[in-house]
Motif scaffolding. Structure first.
Motif, PDB file in Angstrom:
ATOM      1  N   GLN A  58      11.093   5.298  13.731  1.00 10.74           N
ATOM      2  CA  GLN A  58      11.294   4.190  12.784  1.00 10.74           C
ATOM      3  C   GLN A  58      10.516   4.435  11.487  1.00 10.74           C
ATOM      4  OE1 GLN A  58       9.974   0.392  14.217  1.00 10.74           O
ATOM      5  NE2 GLN A  58      11.209  -0.735  12.741  1.00 10.74           N
ATOM      6  N   ASN A 108      12.154   4.923   7.655  1.00  8.07           N
ATOM      7  CA  ASN A 108      11.859   3.930   6.616  1.00  8.07           C
ATOM      8  C   ASN A 108      10.887   4.415   5.552  1.00  8.07           C
ATOM      9  OD1 ASN A 108      13.520   2.010   7.839  1.00  8.07           O
ATOM     10  ND2 ASN A 108      11.874   1.338   9.184  1.00  8.07           N
ATOM     11  N   GLU A 109      10.354   5.630   5.695  1.00  5.72           N
ATOM     12  CA  GLU A 109       9.306   6.092   4.781  1.00  5.72           C
ATOM     13  C   GLU A 109       9.752   6.109   3.327  1.00  5.72           C
ATOM     14  OE1 GLU A 109       6.108   9.656   4.068  1.00  5.72           O
ATOM     15  OE2 GLU A 109       7.882  10.079   5.267  1.00  5.72           O
ATOM     16  N   LYS A 148      11.897   4.324   1.693  1.00  2.00           N
ATOM     17  CA  LYS A 148      12.012   2.999   1.055  1.00  2.00           C
ATOM     18  C   LYS A 148      10.774   2.135   1.231  1.00  2.00           C
ATOM     19  CE  LYS A 148      14.775   1.507   4.964  1.00  2.00           C
ATOM     20  NZ  LYS A 148      16.102   1.270   5.419  1.00  2.00           N
ATOM     21  N   ARG A 149       9.901   2.489   2.178  1.00  2.00           N
ATOM     22  CA  ARG A 149       8.690   1.699   2.422  1.00  2.00           C
ATOM     23  C   ARG A 149       7.510   2.618   2.717  1.00  2.00           C
ATOM     24  NH1 ARG A 149       9.420  -2.037   6.996  1.00  2.00           N
ATOM     25  NH2 ARG A 149       7.715  -3.151   6.041  1.00  2.00           N
ATOM     26  N   PRO A 150       7.043   3.392   1.712  1.00  2.25           N
ATOM     27  CA  PRO A 150       5.975   4.367   1.990  1.00  2.25           C
ATOM     28  C   PRO A 150       4.617   3.744   2.308  1.00  2.25           C
ATOM     29  CG  PRO A 150       6.514   4.342  -0.348  1.00  2.25           C
ATOM     30  CD  PRO A 150       7.526   3.463   0.341  1.00  2.25           C
ATOM     31  N   GLU A 151       4.307   2.583   1.744  1.00  2.00           N
ATOM     32  CA  GLU A 151       2.976   1.989   1.969  1.00  2.00           C
ATOM     33  C   GLU A 151       2.753   1.602   3.421  1.00  2.00           C
ATOM     34  OE1 GLU A 151       5.055   0.916  -0.473  1.00  2.00           O
ATOM     35  OE2 GLU A 151       4.047   1.688  -2.251  1.00  2.00           O
ATOM     36  N   PRO A 152       3.701   0.894   4.068  1.00  2.00           N
ATOM     37  CA  PRO A 152       3.481   0.585   5.493  1.00  2.00           C
ATOM     38  C   PRO A 152       3.404   1.837   6.359  1.00  2.00           C
ATOM     39  CG  PRO A 152       5.194  -0.826   4.592  1.00  2.00           C
ATOM     40  CD  PRO A 152       4.880   0.208   3.545  1.00  2.00           C
ATOM     41  N   THR A 153       4.177   2.856   6.015  1.00  2.00           N
ATOM     42  CA  THR A 153       4.127   4.096   6.772  1.00  2.00           C
ATOM     43  C   THR A 153       2.755   4.742   6.642  1.00  2.00           C
ATOM     44  OG1 THR A 153       6.498   4.450   6.483  1.00  2.00           O
ATOM     45  CG2 THR A 153       5.163   6.382   7.048  1.00  2.00           C
ATOM     46  N   HIS A 202       0.253   2.822   8.659  1.00  2.00           N
ATOM     47  CA  HIS A 202       0.420   3.066  10.092  1.00  2.00           C
ATOM     48  C   HIS A 202      -0.202   4.411  10.493  1.00  2.00           C
ATOM     49  CE1 HIS A 202       2.512   1.842  13.789  1.00  2.00           C
ATOM     50  NE2 HIS A 202       2.572   3.154  14.026  1.00  2.00           N
TER      51      HIS A 202
END
Length: 131
Positions: free
Chosen positions: A71, A75-76, A78-83, A86
């Protein structure tokens, strides 16, 4: 530095009593594999074998369950900060699990972008393989 020069530097630093003996080595996967083989053959100044090096990359990957990893990878872009957050938490879990109580671990990272927690490894305890 060459692997043999790094091993010699670590060997000398281990002769200093006290203090934290945590060392880091950066390089490509191929370089790190070669370094680990040479370290396995080397001995400390007391003639003891070096402890097995800890592979940080593998530890981080192993700390992220496979479903979560898939996951995160999807998603990295489009959503690098949460990745990134994590992965940072996985790194923290890895450190807590593997670096507590080891007498003189040598940790290994893939060369490139990396950020170490402040004061984790002293600047003169960190080398990059160049061979």
């Amino acid at each position: 530095m060459k692997s043999t020069e790094i091993i010699e530097a670590i060997r000398q630093k281990l002769t200093v009593p006290g203090g934290r003996h945590l060392y880091g080595v950066l390089g490509t996967y191929t370089q790190l594999d070669g370094f680990a083989r040479k370290l396995h053959q080397a001995k400390t100044t007391e003639g003891d074998p070096f402890p097995k090096p800890v592979n940080v990359n593998r530890g981080i990957l192993d700390a992220i369950p496979e479903g979560e990893f898939k996951q995160l990878a999807e998603n990295e872009a489009k959503r690098p900060e949460p990745t990134a957050a994590h992965v940072a938490r996985a790194f923290e879990r890895f450190l807590r699990a593997h670096l507590t109580g080891l007498p003189a671990p040598v940790t290994a990272w893939q060369a490139g972008d990396y950020t170490l927690p402040t004061n984790l490894i002293a600047e003169n305890h960190l080398w990059e393989i160049r061979e």
